[in-house]
Scaffold this motif. Structure first.
Motif: not given
Length: 224
Positions: A119-148
């Motif tokens: 549906r032109k969306e992605v599942f995504w999550a934010h990590y501090a490192d390979m073992r530590t998830r900080l946020a998510g999982p979430a589903v959004d359009r690519p343009g709404d995924v956090p940048g940087g």
């Protein structure tokens, strides 16, 4: 103590299964086919058992990818995990599929994992490192995924034009591997599983949205 972890994931186009003895991956099988999860999973499990010279009765823990992912694929993996647990008496667990990709990346810096949600969306999550998830999982359009932040996963590759090609991590995994899932699970099991473990959880799916299929409504009345 004898350990034999059977792991598999069907939350993405990769149908992947592996065996881990607590120290290393003994056997692994992966096939990329988004339409044949139900056909491929059990044969893949049989193949890794054969390669390792083991039987299902030898397994001490069963771990399935919990998604997020499409309804049908997730149901195949998690129902199979529960069926194997009933058959063998081994406990069944689940791990977020995005956590598996994060672990396989080996990164020690903040980053994002993104997989294709259709549906032109992605599942995504934010990590501090390979073992530590900080946020998510979430589903959004690519343009709404956090940048940087650096990006890992098939969703990042698919929408690199929107997310930024310069953010793609070279050599990072596109799909989860059962070898990484099994290794992560074995690591958590060795540390001692608790009811509030942030990684190794009960075998329940992460859908994030309702399935496409719906129960048909009542037939329309036809007047003469």
């Amino acid at each position: 103590m004898f350990v034999l972890v059977l792991a598999f994931d069907t939350a993405t186009p990769a149908v992947t299964a592996a065996l881990h003895d607590g120290e290393r991956v003994l056997a692994e099988s992966t096939t990329i086919d988004a339409r044949r999860h139900g056909e491929l999973l059990v044969p893949s499990v049989r193949e890794v058992l054969r390669q390792a010279g083991a039987s299902l009765r030898d397994v001490t823990a069963i771990v399935a990818g919990a998604g997020p992912g499409p309804y049908t694929g997730l149901r195949v993996g998690l129902m199979t995990a529960q069926a194997f647990a009933t058959t063998t008496g081994a406990p069944a667990y689940a791990v977020c599929t995005l956590d598996v990709l994060a672990y396989a990346s080996g990164l020690s810096e903040p980053f994002l994992v993104a997989t294709d949600a259709r549906r032109k969306e992605v599942f995504w999550a934010h990590y501090a490192d390979m073992r530590t998830r900080l946020a998510g999982p979430a589903v959004d359009r690519p343009g709404d995924v956090p940048g940087g932040l650096p990006l890992v996963g098939a969703g990042a590759l698919m929408y690199a034009g929107v997310l930024g090609e310069e953010r793609l991590v070279p050599g990072a995994p596109e799909y989860p591997s059962a070898g990484a899932l099994a290794a992560l699970a074995a690591e958590r099991l060795a540390a001692g599983v608790t009811p509030d473990d942030p990684v190794l959880t009960a075998p329940r799916p992460i859908y994030l949205r309702r399935p496409d299929a719906t129960v048909p409504g009542p037939p329309k009345k036809v007047t003469t």
